[in-house]
Design a protein around this motif. Structure first.
Motif, PDB file in Angstrom:
ATOM      1  N   UNK A 134      29.341  42.909  45.277  1.00  0.00           N
ATOM      2  CA  UNK A 134      28.603  42.719  44.027  1.00  0.00           C
ATOM      3  C   UNK A 134      29.551  42.795  42.832  1.00  0.00           C
ATOM      4  N   UNK A 135      30.477  43.739  42.855  1.00  0.00           N
ATOM      5  CA  UNK A 135      31.420  43.862  41.752  1.00  0.00           C
ATOM      6  C   UNK A 135      32.373  42.666  41.728  1.00  0.00           C
ATOM      7  N   UNK A 136      32.775  42.199  42.895  1.00  0.00           N
ATOM      8  CA  UNK A 136      33.646  41.023  42.970  1.00  0.00           C
ATOM      9  C   UNK A 136      32.939  39.802  42.386  1.00  0.00           C
ATOM     10  N   UNK A 137      31.661  39.611  42.686  1.00  0.00           N
ATOM     11  CA  UNK A 137      30.898  38.492  42.127  1.00  0.00           C
ATOM     12  C   UNK A 137      30.888  38.561  40.605  1.00  0.00           C
ATOM     13  N   UNK A 138      30.657  39.767  40.097  1.00  0.00           N
ATOM     14  CA  UNK A 138      30.628  39.948  38.644  1.00  0.00           C
ATOM     15  C   UNK A 138      31.975  39.576  38.024  1.00  0.00           C
ATOM     16  N   UNK A 139      33.069  40.021  38.637  1.00  0.00           N
ATOM     17  CA  UNK A 139      34.397  39.718  38.104  1.00  0.00           C
ATOM     18  C   UNK A 139      34.705  38.221  38.192  1.00  0.00           C
ATOM     19  N   UNK A 140      34.307  37.581  39.275  1.00  0.00           N
ATOM     20  CA  UNK A 140      34.545  36.145  39.425  1.00  0.00           C
ATOM     21  C   UNK A 140      33.789  35.346  38.375  1.00  0.00           C
ATOM     22  N   UNK A 141      32.580  35.807  38.040  1.00  0.00           N
ATOM     23  CA  UNK A 141      31.743  35.077  37.075  1.00  0.00           C
ATOM     24  C   UNK A 141      32.136  35.350  35.630  1.00  0.00           C
ATOM     25  N   UNK A 142      32.720  36.521  35.356  1.00  0.00           N
ATOM     26  CA  UNK A 142      32.894  36.929  33.959  1.00  0.00           C
ATOM     27  C   UNK A 142      34.341  37.073  33.512  1.00  0.00           C
ATOM     28  N   UNK A 143      35.313  36.887  34.426  1.00  0.00           N
ATOM     29  CA  UNK A 143      36.718  37.023  34.038  1.00  0.00           C
ATOM     30  C   UNK A 143      37.527  35.833  34.545  1.00  0.00           C
ATOM     31  N   UNK A 144      38.773  35.746  34.075  1.00  0.00           N
ATOM     32  CA  UNK A 144      39.698  34.725  34.554  1.00  0.00           C
ATOM     33  C   UNK A 144      40.760  35.319  35.476  1.00  0.00           C
ATOM     34  N   UNK A 145      40.486  36.481  36.042  1.00  0.00           N
ATOM     35  CA  UNK A 145      41.425  37.116  36.963  1.00  0.00           C
ATOM     36  C   UNK A 145      41.671  36.224  38.178  1.00  0.00           C
ATOM     37  N   UNK A 146      42.887  36.255  38.698  1.00  0.00           N
ATOM     38  CA  UNK A 146      43.167  35.566  39.947  1.00  0.00           C
ATOM     39  C   UNK A 146      42.306  36.155  41.054  1.00  0.00           C
ATOM     40  N   UNK A 147      42.027  35.347  42.071  1.00  0.00           N
ATOM     41  CA  UNK A 147      41.179  35.809  43.166  1.00  0.00           C
ATOM     42  C   UNK A 147      41.763  37.069  43.800  1.00  0.00           C
ATOM     43  N   UNK A 148      43.073  37.105  43.974  1.00  0.00           N
ATOM     44  CA  UNK A 148      43.713  38.288  44.560  1.00  0.00           C
ATOM     45  C   UNK A 148      43.511  39.515  43.675  1.00  0.00           C
ATOM     46  N   UNK A 149      43.556  39.319  42.361  1.00  0.00           N
ATOM     47  CA  UNK A 149      43.349  40.433  41.429  1.00  0.00           C
ATOM     48  C   UNK A 149      41.901  40.916  41.479  1.00  0.00           C
ATOM     49  N   UNK A 150      40.967  39.978  41.626  1.00  0.00           N
ATOM     50  CA  UNK A 150      39.557  40.351  41.766  1.00  0.00           C
ATOM     51  C   UNK A 150      39.376  41.219  43.005  1.00  0.00           C
ATOM     52  N   UNK A 151      39.972  40.803  44.127  1.00  0.00           N
ATOM     53  CA  UNK A 151      39.869  41.587  45.355  1.00  0.00           C
ATOM     54  C   UNK A 151      40.417  42.983  45.183  1.00  0.00           C
ATOM     55  N   UNK A 152      41.533  43.103  44.484  1.00  0.00           N
ATOM     56  CA  UNK A 152      42.137  44.413  44.267  1.00  0.00           C
ATOM     57  C   UNK A 152      41.247  45.296  43.409  1.00  0.00           C
ATOM     58  N   UNK A 153      40.690  44.741  42.323  1.00  0.00           N
ATOM     59  CA  UNK A 153      39.836  45.522  41.427  1.00  0.00           C
ATOM     60  C   UNK A 153      38.491  45.851  42.071  1.00  0.00           C
ATOM     61  N   UNK A 154      38.097  45.048  43.073  1.00  0.00           N
ATOM     62  CA  UNK A 154      36.831  45.303  43.771  1.00  0.00           C
ATOM     63  C   UNK A 154      37.042  46.181  45.006  1.00  0.00           C
ATOM     64  N   UNK A 155      38.211  46.819  45.092  1.00  0.00           N
ATOM     65  CA  UNK A 155      38.483  47.850  46.103  1.00  0.00           C
ATOM     66  C   UNK A 155      38.655  47.322  47.516  1.00  0.00           C
ATOM     67  N   UNK A 156      39.182  46.091  47.636  1.00  0.00           N
ATOM     68  CA  UNK A 156      39.527  45.576  48.956  1.00  0.00           C
ATOM     69  C   UNK A 156      41.010  45.820  49.215  1.00  0.00           C
ATOM     70  N   UNK A 157      41.355  46.070  50.473  1.00  0.00           N
ATOM     71  CA  UNK A 157      42.707  46.468  50.822  1.00  0.00           C
ATOM     72  C   UNK A 157      43.766  45.414  50.593  1.00  0.00           C
ATOM     73  N   UNK A 158      43.440  44.143  50.910  1.00  0.00           N
ATOM     74  CA  UNK A 158      44.407  43.067  50.699  1.00  0.00           C
ATOM     75  C   UNK A 158      43.650  41.763  50.469  1.00  0.00           C
ATOM     76  N   UNK A 159      44.313  40.760  49.879  1.00  0.00           N
ATOM     77  CA  UNK A 159      43.628  39.506  49.530  1.00  0.00           C
ATOM     78  C   UNK A 159      42.989  38.796  50.719  1.00  0.00           C
ATOM     79  N   UNK A 160      43.669  38.794  51.862  1.00  0.00           N
ATOM     80  CA  UNK A 160      43.111  38.111  53.034  1.00  0.00           C
ATOM     81  C   UNK A 160      41.819  38.777  53.491  1.00  0.00           C
ATOM     82  N   UNK A 161      41.814  40.100  53.502  1.00  0.00           N
ATOM     83  CA  UNK A 161      40.598  40.820  53.884  1.00  0.00           C
ATOM     84  C   UNK A 161      39.472  40.503  52.914  1.00  0.00           C
ATOM     85  N   UNK A 162      39.800  40.474  51.608  1.00  0.00           N
ATOM     86  CA  UNK A 162      38.785  40.179  50.599  1.00  0.00           C
ATOM     87  C   UNK A 162      38.200  38.789  50.804  1.00  0.00           C
TER      88      UNK A 162
END
Length: 338
Positions: free
Chosen positions: A242-270
């Motif tokens: 849910x937090x990742x969806x919010x960040x994807x919709x409301x920020x210009x963060x890279x996908x990998x950065x979104x995964x990190x801020x949404x508490x996923x261990x690594x980009x591939x897992x996210x």
């Protein structure tokens, strides 16, 4: 607290909606606006707004929805130099005030906690004048999705009406979750879910939560599933998504950065988990949210009625809404947002 009941049995007509974005620096305040027959729902994402609704002061803070009823005047009372992000929607609906002492509210809350699919307020969306949302990021995501739907040139503009009704129902559901829980046995899982919400991390596990509450992990999982309807592991994962969806919709963060801020261990897992749970990749989800209507402190749009308002059928629907709510409004007089 003054609240409002919005009838779900009568037509709900989307008028216009948008997202106001103001950068920090220049002083700005909400312009004076008088509502005639339309209702407005605001949701503040960032900043602080100092408003007056029918002469009553309202300080709107991030994560707070504000409902402004028909025949109300709203205006800014104090300029702000903060950055502001404000979502808003105007709509026509049959609406009536309700006091927080109305027994239907407590009855509906007990029925909701007990798992009843139909409550004493089954025919209404219950929305207070202003409150602190239980899940503001979830509501903000819905506003993003509404703006996406409005701007995708649908075959029928009625989809905007139905999405508006859905949004109002979700705000009502969110508000009900903020009311005191009457069911003693559900207090344990409620306390646990709140602890998870404030302590979520990349490494948080069910065993960590069990240790915090001095419970056996298997017992905790069964308790949480029985009372919340979802496993604790899924609850933790759903919060991250849910937090990742919010960040994807409301920020210009890279996908990998979104995964990190949404508490996923690594980009591939996210990316793998997101596609597994949502059905599309993070990039595809972001692309689906790309069409939104922005306005700024210098571009504050006036009413632009949808094309569907030119049809005789919709004019009759609006006429019915206005005639249905005319009598109770005359009896109760002008209502305040507080």
């Amino acid at each position: 607290m003054m609240g409002y009941l919005i009838s779900l049995n009568d037509p709900i007509i989307h008028v216009w909606s948008g997202h106001l974005v103001k950068k920090a620096g220049p002083a700005w305040k909400h312009r004076r606006n008088h509502h005639s027959a339309d209702t407005e729902l605001m949701l503040l994402e960032k900043g602080t707004l100092y408003l007056s609704v029918n002469g009553e002061p309202v300080t709107l803070r991030p994560g707070q929805p504000l409902l402004i009823p028909p025949d109300a005047t709203v205006e800014g009372t104090q300029a702000t130099t903060e950055a502001v992000s404000l979502f808003w929607i105007h709509f026509f609906a049959a609406i009536q005030p309700i006091s927080d002492a109305d027994s239907r509210i407590s009855t509906a809350n007990r029925q909701r906690v007990a798992g009843n699919t139909a409550t004493a307020l089954n025919q209404y969306a219950l929305i207070p004048a202003v409150y602190q949302a239980d899940d503001p990021q979830g509501l903000l995501l819905l506003f993003h999705q509404l703006l996406q739907a409005v701007n995708e040139n649908p075959v029928s503009e009625r989809q905007n009406d139905f999405f508006t009704a859905y949004l109002l129902c979700q705000v009502s559901n969110d508000f009900m979750k903020t009311l005191p829980v009457q069911k003693p046995e559900s207090l344990a899982s409620t306390k646990i879910s709140e602890w998870v919400r404030t302590n979520i991390s990349k490494t948080l596990t069910v065993r960590d939560v069990a240790n915090q509450f001095e419970l056996n992990a298997s017992y905790l999982s069964r308790l949480f599933k029985r009372e919340m309807g979802v496993s604790l592991k899924s609850y933790i994962l759903d919060m991250k998504i849910s937090y990742a969806k919010y960040l994807l919709a409301s920020t210009n963060l890279l996908v990998a950065e979104v995964g990190d801020k949404a508490y996923f261990g690594d980009p591939k897992q996210f990316m793998h988990t997101f596609k597994q749970r949502v059905g599309i990749s993070p990039s595809e989800f972001r692309a689906s949210m790309s069409r939104t209507h922005l306005n700024t402190e210098t571009v504050d749009p006036k009413s632009q009625l949808p094309a569907q308002f030119g049809t005789e059928a919709v004019r009759r629907l609006i006429g019915k809404i206005l005639s249905d709510q005319q009598t109770p409004q005359q009896e109760s007089g002008s209502t305040s947002s507080q």
